[in-house]
Design an enzyme around this catalytic site. Sequence first.
Site, PDB file in Angstrom:
ATOM      1  CE  LYS A  19      42.889 -24.356 -54.547  1.00  0.00           C
ATOM      2  NZ  LYS A  19      42.010 -25.149 -55.057  1.00  0.00           N
ATOM      3  NE  ARG A  94      39.771 -20.663 -50.334  1.00  0.00           N
ATOM      4  CZ  ARG A  94      39.901 -21.942 -50.688  1.00  0.00           C
ATOM      5  NH1 ARG A  94      38.639 -22.683 -51.250  1.00  0.00           N
ATOM      6  NH2 ARG A  94      40.823 -22.936 -50.305  1.00  0.00           N
ATOM      7  NE  ARG A 135      41.669 -33.925 -51.988  1.00  0.00           N
ATOM      8  CZ  ARG A 135      41.535 -32.708 -51.944  1.00  0.00           C
ATOM      9  NH1 ARG A 135      42.202 -31.964 -52.425  1.00  0.00           N
ATOM     10  NH2 ARG A 135      40.428 -32.203 -51.733  1.00  0.00           N
ATOM     11  NE  ARG A 167      40.514 -31.586 -47.965  1.00  0.00           N
ATOM     12  CZ  ARG A 167      40.770 -30.622 -48.805  1.00  0.00           C
ATOM     13  NH1 ARG A 167      42.027 -30.426 -49.142  1.00  0.00           N
ATOM     14  NH2 ARG A 167      40.048 -30.016 -49.030  1.00  0.00           N
ATOM     15  NE  ARG A 178      36.021 -28.928 -50.924  1.00  0.00           N
ATOM     16  CZ  ARG A 178      36.754 -30.071 -50.972  1.00  0.00           C
ATOM     17  NH1 ARG A 178      36.221 -31.084 -51.047  1.00  0.00           N
ATOM     18  NH2 ARG A 178      37.758 -29.689 -51.441  1.00  0.00           N
TER      19      ARG A 178
HETATM   20  P1  AP5 Z   1      44.962 -31.260 -55.121  1.00  0.00           P
HETATM   21  O1  AP5 Z   1      46.331 -30.702 -55.386  1.00  0.00           O
HETATM   22  O2  AP5 Z   1      44.769 -31.846 -53.772  1.00  0.00           O
HETATM   23  O3  AP5 Z   1      43.926 -30.053 -55.411  1.00  0.00           O
HETATM   24  P2  AP5 Z   1      43.491 -28.662 -54.714  1.00  0.00           P
HETATM   25  O4  AP5 Z   1      43.257 -27.762 -55.753  1.00  0.00           O
HETATM   26  O5  AP5 Z   1      44.601 -28.364 -53.676  1.00  0.00           O
HETATM   27  O6  AP5 Z   1      42.120 -29.059 -54.068  1.00  0.00           O
HETATM   28  P3  AP5 Z   1      41.550 -28.567 -52.580  1.00  0.00           P
HETATM   29  O7  AP5 Z   1      40.337 -29.611 -52.589  1.00  0.00           O
HETATM   30  O8  AP5 Z   1      42.611 -28.691 -51.646  1.00  0.00           O
HETATM   31  O9  AP5 Z   1      41.066 -27.208 -52.835  1.00  0.00           O
HETATM   32  P4  AP5 Z   1      39.994 -26.576 -51.853  1.00  0.00           P
HETATM   33  O10 AP5 Z   1      40.061 -25.112 -52.255  1.00  0.00           O
HETATM   34  O11 AP5 Z   1      38.733 -27.084 -52.044  1.00  0.00           O
HETATM   35  O12 AP5 Z   1      40.306 -26.972 -50.427  1.00  0.00           O
HETATM   36  P5  AP5 Z   1      41.433 -25.975 -49.380  1.00  0.00           P
HETATM   37  O13 AP5 Z   1      42.230 -27.069 -48.554  1.00  0.00           O
HETATM   38  O14 AP5 Z   1      42.082 -25.127 -49.977  1.00  0.00           O
HETATM   39  O15 AP5 Z   1      44.581 -32.301 -56.211  1.00  0.00           O
HETATM   40  C1  AP5 Z   1      43.533 -33.021 -55.960  1.00  0.00           C
HETATM   41  C2  AP5 Z   1      43.547 -34.495 -56.452  1.00  0.00           C
HETATM   42  O16 AP5 Z   1      43.887 -34.509 -57.810  1.00  0.00           O
HETATM   43  C3  AP5 Z   1      44.668 -35.269 -55.669  1.00  0.00           C
HETATM   44  O17 AP5 Z   1      44.274 -36.621 -55.301  1.00  0.00           O
HETATM   45  C4  AP5 Z   1      45.989 -35.160 -56.516  1.00  0.00           C
HETATM   46  O18 AP5 Z   1      46.788 -36.109 -56.336  1.00  0.00           O
HETATM   47  C5  AP5 Z   1      45.363 -35.225 -57.935  1.00  0.00           C
HETATM   48  N1  AP5 Z   1      45.891 -34.405 -58.954  1.00  0.00           N
HETATM   49  C6  AP5 Z   1      46.426 -33.239 -58.940  1.00  0.00           C
HETATM   50  N2  AP5 Z   1      47.002 -32.795 -60.112  1.00  0.00           N
HETATM   51  C7  AP5 Z   1      46.381 -33.779 -60.939  1.00  0.00           C
HETATM   52  C8  AP5 Z   1      46.580 -33.956 -62.528  1.00  0.00           C
HETATM   53  N3  AP5 Z   1      47.287 -32.886 -63.439  1.00  0.00           N
HETATM   54  N4  AP5 Z   1      46.344 -34.917 -63.024  1.00  0.00           N
HETATM   55  C9  AP5 Z   1      45.625 -35.967 -62.290  1.00  0.00           C
HETATM   56  N5  AP5 Z   1      45.512 -35.908 -60.851  1.00  0.00           N
HETATM   57  C10 AP5 Z   1      45.893 -34.746 -60.297  1.00  0.00           C
HETATM   58  O19 AP5 Z   1      40.204 -25.591 -48.401  1.00  0.00           O
HETATM   59  C11 AP5 Z   1      39.224 -26.491 -47.671  1.00  0.00           C
HETATM   60  C12 AP5 Z   1      38.510 -25.560 -46.875  1.00  0.00           C
HETATM   61  O20 AP5 Z   1      39.094 -24.842 -45.855  1.00  0.00           O
HETATM   62  C13 AP5 Z   1      37.492 -24.758 -47.492  1.00  0.00           C
HETATM   63  O21 AP5 Z   1      36.406 -25.378 -48.029  1.00  0.00           O
HETATM   64  C14 AP5 Z   1      37.251 -23.790 -46.482  1.00  0.00           C
HETATM   65  O22 AP5 Z   1      36.023 -24.266 -45.716  1.00  0.00           O
HETATM   66  C15 AP5 Z   1      38.599 -23.378 -45.814  1.00  0.00           C
HETATM   67  N6  AP5 Z   1      39.351 -22.570 -46.625  1.00  0.00           N
HETATM   68  C16 AP5 Z   1      40.323 -22.661 -47.266  1.00  0.00           C
HETATM   69  N7  AP5 Z   1      40.838 -21.370 -47.708  1.00  0.00           N
HETATM   70  C17 AP5 Z   1      40.004 -20.524 -47.061  1.00  0.00           C
HETATM   71  C18 AP5 Z   1      39.868 -19.105 -47.290  1.00  0.00           C
HETATM   72  N8  AP5 Z   1      40.725 -18.340 -48.087  1.00  0.00           N
HETATM   73  N9  AP5 Z   1      38.895 -18.474 -46.676  1.00  0.00           N
HETATM   74  C19 AP5 Z   1      37.763 -19.164 -46.049  1.00  0.00           C
HETATM   75  N10 AP5 Z   1      37.976 -20.491 -45.763  1.00  0.00           N
HETATM   76  C20 AP5 Z   1      38.870 -21.070 -46.364  1.00  0.00           C
HETATM   77 MG    MG Z   2      44.595 -28.000 -51.716  1.00  0.00          MG
END
Ligand code: AP5
Ligand code: MG
Length: 220
Positions: A19, A94, A135, A167, A178
Amino acid sequence: MNKGVKRFFVFFGPPGSGKGTQTDLLAEKFGIPVVSPGELLRHEEDHGTALGKRVARLIDSGRLVPDSVVEKLIDNRLRKRDAKKGFILDGYPRDEKQLAFLTKRFNKIAGPKDAIYTFLIHISNAEVKRRLGGRRVCECGAAYHLKYNPPKRKGVCDLCGKKIYVRHDDTPEIMDKRLKLYHKETELLTKHYSKIGKIIKIDGTKTIKEIHKDILKNIK
Ligand code: AP5
Ligand code: MG
C-alpha cells in the site's frame, strides 16, 4: 479529465501488500498527498509526543489505535491545503466506524463529477512474511526491501540520506497478529464497502512497476 475534477483514492490490503509503496508512486504521478494513519502515528511515536507515547504500545503490539485518535489525525491532515484537490488514503478505513466517518466526509467533499477509486491489493500470508521480513524503512516515510527494492547505498535512505531500520511491528509474532486482525476486521469491511463504491482488485504478487501500471489502467 476536466480541470477542477478531483481524484480520491482508498487503498486496502494486508500488512506488507505494498500500500505504502504504491500510494507513494501514485502521489508522485497525480501531485496529491498520501494520507496514511500508520505514517502519521509513527511520526508521533518517533518524535516522542504525548500522543506518540499513548499509542506506541498499541502500534508496536499490532493492535489498532482507537478510532477517535485516528479520526482526529485524518481530520487535521485533510484540512491542509495540499489535500483540497484530492488525496490518497493508505490504511484507512479499517473498521465500520472509520468507514462511516469516511462516507460522511466523501458526501461532503466529493462532487458528482469527482472520482473515488478504491483498490484492494491482494497477496498471500506467506508473501506478506517475505515482504515484511526484508523491509527497511526511513524516518522520512520511505520503505525499502533488502531484496526486492534495495536502497542505492546499503543501509541509507535514497531520499534523505538517513539510516534505515526495521519497523518495531515487523517481528514474526507481531506480523501474525497484524495479519489476523486484518483478516478479521478490515477484510470483512471490504465486503460492506458498497456504501462508497466498487472495489478494484489488484494482484499484488507482480513487481512494483507492474502493479503501478495495473493501478493506472483503472484510472481515467
Ligand atoms: P509496503 O509498501 O511497506 O507495504 P504496506 O502495505 O504499506 O504495509 P504496512 O506494513 O505499512 O501495512 P500495515 O497496514 O500493517 O501498516 P500501517 O503502517 O498502515 O511494502 C512492504 C514491503 O514489501 C517493503 O519492503 C516494500 O519495499 C516491499 N514491496 C512492496 N511492493 C512489492 C512488490 N510488488 N514486490 C516485492 N516487494 C514489494 O499501520 C501500522 C499500525 O498503525 C497499525 O498496525 C495500527 O496500530 C495503526 N493504524 C494504522 N492505520 C490505522 C487505522 N486506520 N485505525 C487504527 N489504527 C491504525
Ligand atoms: Mg505502509
